[in-house]
Scaffold this active site. Sequence first.
Site, mmCIF file in Angstrom:
data_model
loop_
_atom_site.group_PDB
_atom_site.id
_atom_site.type_symbol
_atom_site.label_atom_id
_atom_site.label_comp_id
_atom_site.label_asym_id
_atom_site.label_seq_id
_atom_site.Cartn_x
_atom_site.Cartn_y
_atom_site.Cartn_z
ATOM 1 C CG ASN A 1 -2.249 -2.019 10.540
ATOM 2 O OD1 ASN A 1 -3.047 -1.254 11.052
ATOM 3 N ND2 ASN A 1 -1.650 -1.759 9.391
ATOM 4 C CB CYS B 1 1.258 -3.471 8.098
ATOM 5 S SG CYS B 1 -0.282 -3.749 7.217
ATOM 6 C CG HIS B 2 2.192 -1.725 2.239
ATOM 7 N ND1 HIS B 2 1.294 -0.884 2.870
ATOM 8 C CD2 HIS B 2 2.913 -0.944 1.392
ATOM 9 C CE1 HIS B 2 1.465 0.349 2.417
ATOM 10 N NE2 HIS B 2 2.443 0.340 1.519
#
Length: 160
Positions: free
Chosen positions: A120, A128-129
């Site tokens: 990403n 994305c975390h």
Amino acid sequence: MIYYEIYPSSFGEVGIAASENALEAVDLQSGQRPLVPREHWERRATELTDRAAEQLQAYFKGEREVFDLPLHAGGTPFQQSVWRALCAIPYGETRSYRELAEAIGNPKAVRAVARANGANPLSIVVPCHRVIGADGTLTGYAGGLEMKARLLALEGALIG
């Protein structure tokens, strides 16, 4: 032309790159994958990079949950489907890689989903975390696991 700038924030320096029309990359400079300008990029803040920096700073202060920015992440059609699914994960919630694979209609593609997640280019903005291991533990993050934990704590996400 791609323009980029490095901005200070309460979570460390953030590299932001954008074309005239869309955000191209966002990276935490202290992470494993800091923004590295390409040969054809020009270091110059633009209205769009400034707007992205302002929205990120509001997010870091807990004042913004959703980003309102035009995005161009590139990538393959598969990667794009994963990144769209990431954007659908609500603030303060997490999903496993398996759940993300199921969300894109490809439940056997867990490893491919993990690779797409790791690729990403729009860290934090494309969240994305918010993806964790199936057992609820923190897994890889380009900004580092400590940063991932900080971001999830900021959002109030409960981690197993």
